[in-house]
Design a protein around this motif. Structure first.
Motif, PDB file in Angstrom:
ATOM      1  N   THR A  84       9.648   9.842 -12.534  1.00 53.93           N
ATOM      2  CA  THR A  84       8.872   8.611 -12.228  1.00 53.93           C
ATOM      3  C   THR A  84       7.743   8.546 -12.783  1.00 53.93           C
ATOM      4  OG1 THR A  84       7.949  10.195 -10.415  1.00 53.93           O
ATOM      5  CG2 THR A  84       9.327   8.319  -9.797  1.00 53.93           C
ATOM      6  N   ARG A  85       7.337   9.499 -13.711  1.00 52.32           N
ATOM      7  CA  ARG A  85       6.173   9.304 -14.790  1.00 52.32           C
ATOM      8  C   ARG A  85       6.619   8.614 -15.863  1.00 52.32           C
ATOM      9  NH1 ARG A  85       6.130  14.325 -17.165  1.00 52.32           N
ATOM     10  NH2 ARG A  85       4.978  15.123 -15.377  1.00 52.32           N
ATOM     11  N   LYS A  86       7.850   8.540 -16.266  1.00 47.14           N
ATOM     12  CA  LYS A  86       8.507   7.846 -17.170  1.00 47.14           C
ATOM     13  C   LYS A  86       8.660   6.309 -16.734  1.00 47.14           C
ATOM     14  CE  LYS A  86      12.838   7.240 -20.293  1.00 47.14           C
ATOM     15  NZ  LYS A  86      13.859   8.169 -20.660  1.00 47.14           N
ATOM     16  N   LEU A  87       9.135   6.043 -15.381  1.00 46.37           N
ATOM     17  CA  LEU A  87       9.456   4.899 -14.854  1.00 46.37           C
ATOM     18  C   LEU A  87       8.098   4.237 -14.583  1.00 46.37           C
ATOM     19  CD1 LEU A  87      12.343   5.629 -12.457  1.00 46.37           C
ATOM     20  CD2 LEU A  87      12.485   4.272 -14.464  1.00 46.37           C
ATOM     21  N   TYR A  88       7.036   4.618 -14.132  1.00 43.97           N
ATOM     22  CA  TYR A  88       6.003   3.835 -13.463  1.00 43.97           C
ATOM     23  C   TYR A  88       4.665   4.129 -14.361  1.00 43.97           C
ATOM     24  CZ  TYR A  88       9.309   2.935  -9.722  1.00 43.97           C
ATOM     25  OH  TYR A  88      10.343   2.485  -9.002  1.00 43.97           O
ATOM     26  N   GLY A  89       4.586   5.390 -14.997  1.00 42.98           N
ATOM     27  CA  GLY A  89       3.283   5.482 -15.675  1.00 42.98           C
ATOM     28  C   GLY A  89       2.392   5.654 -14.758  1.00 42.98           C
ATOM     29  N   GLU A  90       1.079   5.660 -15.327  1.00 45.46           N
ATOM     30  CA  GLU A  90      -0.218   5.342 -14.573  1.00 45.46           C
ATOM     31  C   GLU A  90      -0.173   4.290 -13.604  1.00 45.46           C
ATOM     32  OE1 GLU A  90      -4.189   7.745 -15.791  1.00 45.46           O
ATOM     33  OE2 GLU A  90      -4.141   5.571 -16.679  1.00 45.46           O
ATOM     34  N   ARG A  91      -0.657   4.396 -12.300  1.00 47.43           N
ATOM     35  CA  ARG A  91      -0.840   3.687 -11.329  1.00 47.43           C
ATOM     36  C   ARG A  91      -1.892   3.955 -10.319  1.00 47.43           C
ATOM     37  NH1 ARG A  91       4.023   0.638 -10.389  1.00 47.43           N
ATOM     38  NH2 ARG A  91       2.806  -0.243  -8.667  1.00 47.43           N
ATOM     39  N   THR A  92      -2.285   2.919  -9.642  1.00 46.24           N
ATOM     40  CA  THR A  92      -3.336   3.232  -8.333  1.00 46.24           C
ATOM     41  C   THR A  92      -2.848   3.243  -7.199  1.00 46.24           C
ATOM     42  OG1 THR A  92      -3.723   0.869  -8.271  1.00 46.24           O
ATOM     43  CG2 THR A  92      -5.296   1.989  -9.701  1.00 46.24           C
ATOM     44  N   GLU A  93      -1.528   2.631  -7.002  1.00 49.11           N
ATOM     45  CA  GLU A  93      -0.694   2.806  -5.775  1.00 49.11           C
ATOM     46  C   GLU A  93       0.667   2.577  -6.320  1.00 49.11           C
ATOM     47  OE1 GLU A  93       1.069  -0.038  -4.890  1.00 49.11           O
ATOM     48  OE2 GLU A  93       0.534  -1.120  -6.723  1.00 49.11           O
ATOM     49  N   LEU A  94       1.648   2.860  -5.387  1.00 48.82           N
ATOM     50  CA  LEU A  94       3.150   2.700  -5.859  1.00 48.82           C
ATOM     51  C   LEU A  94       4.045   1.989  -4.615  1.00 48.82           C
ATOM     52  CD1 LEU A  94       5.201   2.876  -8.203  1.00 48.82           C
ATOM     53  CD2 LEU A  94       5.635   5.245  -7.601  1.00 48.82           C
ATOM     54  N   ARG A  95       4.586   1.140  -4.695  1.00 54.50           N
ATOM     55  CA  ARG A  95       5.434   0.562  -3.696  1.00 54.50           C
ATOM     56  C   ARG A  95       5.199   1.036  -2.313  1.00 54.50           C
ATOM     57  NH1 ARG A  95      10.670   3.040  -5.495  1.00 54.50           N
ATOM     58  NH2 ARG A  95      11.578   1.571  -4.080  1.00 54.50           N
ATOM     59  N   TRP A  96       3.786   0.866  -1.923  1.00 55.81           N
ATOM     60  CA  TRP A  96       3.645   1.332  -0.383  1.00 55.81           C
ATOM     61  C   TRP A  96       4.113   0.217   0.762  1.00 55.81           C
ATOM     62  CZ3 TRP A  96       3.560   5.733   1.749  1.00 55.81           C
ATOM     63  CH2 TRP A  96       2.810   5.871   2.985  1.00 55.81           C
ATOM     64  N   CYS A  97       4.747   0.613   1.461  1.00 54.69           N
ATOM     65  CA  CYS A  97       5.305  -0.109   2.412  1.00 54.69           C
ATOM     66  C   CYS A  97       4.281  -0.249   4.041  1.00 54.69           C
ATOM     67  CB  CYS A  97       6.724   0.237   2.660  1.00 54.69           C
ATOM     68  SG  CYS A  97       7.710  -0.136   1.590  1.00 54.69           S
ATOM     69  N   GLY A  98       3.335   0.619   3.776  1.00 52.42           N
ATOM     70  CA  GLY A  98       2.444   0.502   4.933  1.00 52.42           C
ATOM     71  C   GLY A  98       2.938   1.557   5.810  1.00 52.42           C
ATOM     72  N   THR A  99       1.862   1.550   7.166  1.00 54.13           N
ATOM     73  CA  THR A  99       1.946   2.427   8.297  1.00 54.13           C
ATOM     74  C   THR A  99       2.259   1.679   9.441  1.00 54.13           C
ATOM     75  OG1 THR A  99      -0.534   2.623   8.292  1.00 54.13           O
ATOM     76  CG2 THR A  99       0.577   4.304   6.988  1.00 54.13           C
ATOM     77  N   GLU A 100       3.106   0.728   9.469  1.00 58.01           N
ATOM     78  CA  GLU A 100       3.289   0.042  10.559  1.00 58.01           C
ATOM     79  C   GLU A 100       4.706  -0.354  10.951  1.00 58.01           C
ATOM     80  OE1 GLU A 100       1.563  -1.762   8.142  1.00 58.01           O
ATOM     81  OE2 GLU A 100      -0.417  -0.910   8.732  1.00 58.01           O
ATOM     82  N   TRP A 101       5.742  -0.015  10.013  1.00 58.11           N
ATOM     83  CA  TRP A 101       6.972  -0.093  10.137  1.00 58.11           C
ATOM     84  C   TRP A 101       7.518   0.478  11.217  1.00 58.11           C
ATOM     85  CZ3 TRP A 101      10.670   3.608   9.118  1.00 58.11           C
ATOM     86  CH2 TRP A 101      10.298   4.561   8.396  1.00 58.11           C
ATOM     87  N   MET A 102       7.308   1.967  11.329  1.00 62.59           N
ATOM     88  CA  MET A 102       7.900   2.790  12.314  1.00 62.59           C
ATOM     89  C   MET A 102       7.575   2.138  13.895  1.00 62.59           C
ATOM     90  SD  MET A 102       8.294   6.628  11.468  1.00 62.59           S
ATOM     91  CE  MET A 102       6.408   6.961  10.829  1.00 62.59           C
TER      92      MET A 102
END
Length: 512
Positions: free
Chosen positions: A97-115
């Motif tokens: 994932t270091r190679k795929l996404y590099g430096e990020r402030t967030e990543l593909r976050w789907c929230g805390t409501e779906w459950m």
């Protein structure tokens, strides 16, 4: 017994009545060596919330009658994290994932409501599910168990959260029964709970007792390492915790299933079967996502599975199964008679794991854990789980129907047992009689099959099974079997309902 037709309503009333009185799980009938009722396994789910987790969770809700659910925890992983909201940049500790996404402030976050959203759908079908098993937990109970764990970054475990505190509370409670911690993402929220226990007790007189208690009752089921917290903190500081590590067998229920599932079993994951049995069947399964169905998780730019053009580009069919790579972390908790919870080397719906040669508290799959695949006629490291795909999927389909129809219009699994003990001894050359028993709650006809699970046993050869397709079979222990060798015999009983359901008895013969 086969042919005995219990009236469906009477059978259901008897079972539910005993469950309500005892609040315990009904075990297979006729198993003389065990009590008629055993507690449900305690479990906590931790999830990083991608499409794969969401589909696993929808199936999980249909099996909550088989478990004592004690926590549903949002966590993070190398693939999904929320960020701290301050613009802090982060780079993964995991090479891929270091190679795929590099430096990020967030990543593909789907929230805390779906459950919570899916539990709301569960609420709609809950009255129907109760007709089939009184153990299904109430929607309100499930909602009370949803907690937010350590989600800011991959591997973040620097502070206590509601999720880590819930895990800590359960691990420290006065119930010494095992707690099965499911890891659908990273292990960081679990690591934080353990670190909090260590911080609170390590310099006290209680530490050794607390350490021993937590180590003894904690079982962690890991689907790959999705952050570095197990390696960096849990393994060195809590070496006596039992870890179940699935690194390859799970793929037959994950994104790469077309590469690992035998051609003969692929129809159970392909569009025709999925459309007929799963997709859009009732309010809960309307949420289940498949290839080319038009869905889109807005917060996840990598989710293109619902797009028809992407589906065609990847050579998939509309409504094909996408992935439930986390479902193996709870399928072994479902008591189908294969005894995989009792001993992970026995094999079962979560595959077959063996004890590590270097760490007795770690059970794992991998290159050295393979079953003979009769379709390819080769040893196959995915086949210990892939071999059960048809039974797993038919069982799923039956429970999906439970959400829509009453007891009389659905199928329910046969109840299977053997006369006497499931663990027996015999001498080389001796003939062992295996007497199976089964009853079907719907009065369906039953098909019996005895077979040797060679890879689960230590005896390397093949045994001859007489009357393999009858309730009562006979196995002659080979003359070359050595003292201490084990021979594993499976009785699979399939009913004639729609879809057909299978349950098992697993007999272990030890040569004396």
């Amino acid at each position: 017994m086969e042919g005995h037709r219990f009236p469906k309503v009477i059978f259901r009333s008897m079972v539910l009545g005993v469950m309500m009185i005892c609040s315990l799980h009904i075990a297979p009938w006729g198993e003389a060596t065990k009590a008629l009722a055993t507690p449900l396994p305690r479990t906590i789910v931790t999830t990083d919330g991608e499409i794969d987790d969401m589909d696993s969770f929808l199936r999980f809700l249909l099996y909550t009658d088989e478990m004592d659910v004690e926590g549903l925890i949002y966590s993070s992983s190398q693939w999904h994290y929320k960020g701290d909201g301050k613009g802090t940049k982060f780079i993964s500790a995991m090479p891929l994932t270091r190679k795929l996404y590099g430096e990020r402030t967030e990543l593909r976050w789907c929230g805390t409501e779906w459950m919570q959203k899916f539990i709301a759908k569960y609420r709609e079908v809950y009255p129907n599910l109760l007709q089939h098993d009184g153990h299904y937990p109430s929607p309100d109970k499930l909602l009370s168990l949803v907690k937010i764990g350590n989600i800011d970054f991959e591997g973040e475990m620097s502070r206590d959260t509601d999720g880590s505190n819930r895990i800590k509370e359960v691990l420290l409670d006065n119930n010494d029964a095992p707690v099965y911690l499911q890891v659908w993402g990273g292990t960081n929220t679990i690591a934080r709970a353990l670190k909090s226990i260590e911080d609170e007790y390590k310099n006290t007189d209680q530490w050794q007792a607390i350490y021993d208690k937590v180590s003894k009752k904690t079982v962690i089921y890991v689907i790959l390492d999705q952050d570095a917290t197990y390696r960096n903190y849990i393994a060195p500081n809590w070496p006596n915790i039992k870890v179940l590590y699935n690194s390859s067998q799970f793929w037959c229920l994950a994104y790469d299933w077309p590469k690992t599932v035998p051609e003969a079993l692929k129809p159970y994951l392909e569009s025709k079967w999925m459309a007929a049995n799963i997709k859009d069947h009732g309010p809960l399964l309307q949420e289940y996502m498949t290839w080319g169905d038009g869905h889109k998780i807005q917060a996840d730019p990598d989710d293109q599975y619902g797009d028809l053009s992407y589906m065609k580009e990847k050579g998939r069919g509309q409504y094909d199964f996408i992935s439930e790579g986390d479902s193996p972390s709870y399928l072994y908790l479902v008591n189908v008679g294969l005894r995989s919870l009792e001993n992970h080397a026995n094999g079962g719906w979560s595959g077959r794991l063996v004890q590590s040669k270097t760490n007795p508290n770690r059970w794992e799959d991998g290159e050295n854990v393979a079953d003979y695949n009769p379709y390819t006629q080769k040893l196959d490291k995915s086949y210990p789980q892939a071999r059960w795909i048809d039974a797993i999927q038919n069982d799923f389909a039956a429970r999906v129907k439970w959400t829509q129809a009453d007891y009389a219009h659905c199928n329910h699994a046969p109840v299977v047992a053997v006369d006497g003990s499931l663990d027996i001894t015999a001498k080389a050359g001796e003939t062992v009689k295996l007497n199976g028993q089964a009853s079907d709650p719907d009065g369906d006809k039953l098909q019996y099959k005895w077979w040797q699970y060679r890879e689960a046993g230590s005896y390397a050869g093949e045994v001859q099974v007489g009357h393999a397709n009858k309730k009562h079979a006979a196995v002659k222990i080979p003359q070359d079997a050595k003292k201490g060798d084990t021979i594993h015999m499976i009785l699979a009983v399939k009913d004639s309902g729609t879809p057909p359901l299978t349950r098992y008895a697993h007999v272990v013969i030890t040569v004396k």
